[in-house]
Design a protein around this motif. Sequence first.
Motif, short mmCIF file in Angstrom:
data_model
loop_
_atom_site.label_atom_id
_atom_site.label_comp_id
_atom_site.label_asym_id
_atom_site.label_seq_id
_atom_site.Cartn_x
_atom_site.Cartn_y
_atom_site.Cartn_z
N GLN A 1 4.45 14.98 -7.47
CA GLN A 1 4.36 14.70 -6.04
C GLN A 1 3.07 13.95 -5.76
OE1 GLN A 1 4.69 18.92 -5.13
NE2 GLN A 1 2.57 18.94 -4.35
N GLY A 2 3.14 13.04 -4.79
CA GLY A 2 1.95 12.27 -4.47
C GLY A 2 2.12 11.51 -3.18
N ASP A 3 1.17 10.59 -2.93
CA ASP A 3 1.20 9.84 -1.66
C ASP A 3 1.72 8.42 -1.85
OD1 ASP A 3 -0.86 8.62 -3.03
OD2 ASP A 3 -2.44 9.15 -1.58
N GLY A 4 2.29 8.13 -3.00
CA GLY A 4 2.85 6.80 -3.28
C GLY A 4 4.26 6.65 -2.76
N PRO A 5 4.92 5.53 -3.08
CA PRO A 5 6.28 5.30 -2.59
C PRO A 5 7.30 6.30 -3.14
CG PRO A 5 5.60 3.56 -4.11
CD PRO A 5 4.39 4.35 -3.80
N MET B 1 3.93 4.44 -8.69
CA MET B 1 5.00 5.12 -7.95
C MET B 1 4.49 6.37 -7.25
SD MET B 1 8.51 4.87 -10.19
CE MET B 1 7.86 5.32 -11.82
N ILE B 2 3.69 7.18 -7.96
CA ILE B 2 3.26 8.48 -7.42
C ILE B 2 2.01 8.36 -6.55
CG2 ILE B 2 2.40 10.79 -8.05
CD1 ILE B 2 5.33 10.53 -8.57
N GLY B 3 1.15 7.38 -6.85
CA GLY B 3 -0.11 7.27 -6.12
C GLY B 3 -1.05 8.40 -6.54
N ASN B 4 -1.81 8.92 -5.58
CA ASN B 4 -2.66 10.08 -5.86
C ASN B 4 -1.76 11.31 -5.86
OD1 ASN B 4 -5.23 8.76 -5.90
ND2 ASN B 4 -4.99 8.47 -3.69
N GLY B 5 -1.61 11.90 -7.02
CA GLY B 5 -0.67 13.01 -7.09
C GLY B 5 -0.96 13.96 -8.22
N VAL B 6 -0.09 14.94 -8.35
CA VAL B 6 -0.22 15.97 -9.38
C VAL B 6 1.15 16.28 -9.98
CG1 VAL B 6 -2.24 17.09 -8.35
CG2 VAL B 6 0.06 17.83 -7.66
#
Length: 293
Positions: free
Chosen positions: A70-74, A107-112
Amino acid sequence: MSNHDQLHRYLFENYAVRGELVTISETYQQMLANHDYPAPVQTLLGEMLVATSLLTATLKFEGDITVQLQGDGPLKLAVINGNNQQEMRGVARLQGEIADDSTLHQMIGNGVMVITITPAEGERYQGIVALEGATLAACLENYFQQSEQLPTRLFIRTGEAADKPAAGGMLLQVLPAQDDKNADDFDHLVQLTHTIKSEELFTLPANEVLYRLYHQEEVTLYEPQPVVFRCSCSRQRCADALLTLPADEVAEMLEQDGNIDMNCDYCGSHYLFTPTDVAALYTGNTDESDRLH
């Protein structure tokens, strides 16, 4: 017997190392069937499916595992659920355009990555890992290093076999309670395994793959376990979910649409509840039933 959609465990006779090999085609295709994901998302879900199967096989109990990005990307969310029966399902949720050449981090951006292990008996465990590796396999190797301190390597391949989506992978892991002198042995096996080609993994029986990789080693291959797509959704689960909502909220949904249509993101199934169906759910609970009418 087809070697597709099977998980194989194997052991090296002369090294304190265990291995797993999985090939997944039909399960992967079923997971994608009701969705129109961009190519990079399809690939990532295939990688996650392979990884979850391999991870599930490392567990020594009955239960479930969820691997989630999960992250802040598309790509807002990508998740695979699996269990010790190798029953798998997965879904992705997008919140923007994804280019055909997008990387994991684009794709995920800043995520984990969140790995949740839920045994049938005992405490639930959740591990959260930063997406520091360039690939999903590298991120998972970091997870193993942090959580189990066992040297672990994953080799994940995605592509096509017979013009249909296919995925596969291998896992090598040092057995617990081994001393450092095994490090060179493990590195030797990692180098051999790294040469695996997608086509070999997708099309050849497991014993042939292992022979090609390790023909100078003694390897014991165990009976395979089938991997299947299985969604745990049901009409009863949807009904139970409706009963957790405030009755006036349910009534409002019925007033707006006439019926309540509950859709499963994982498999695309629809569960339709008419006003009569909903009223029947509240039978025996007169207070709530009165509020529905």
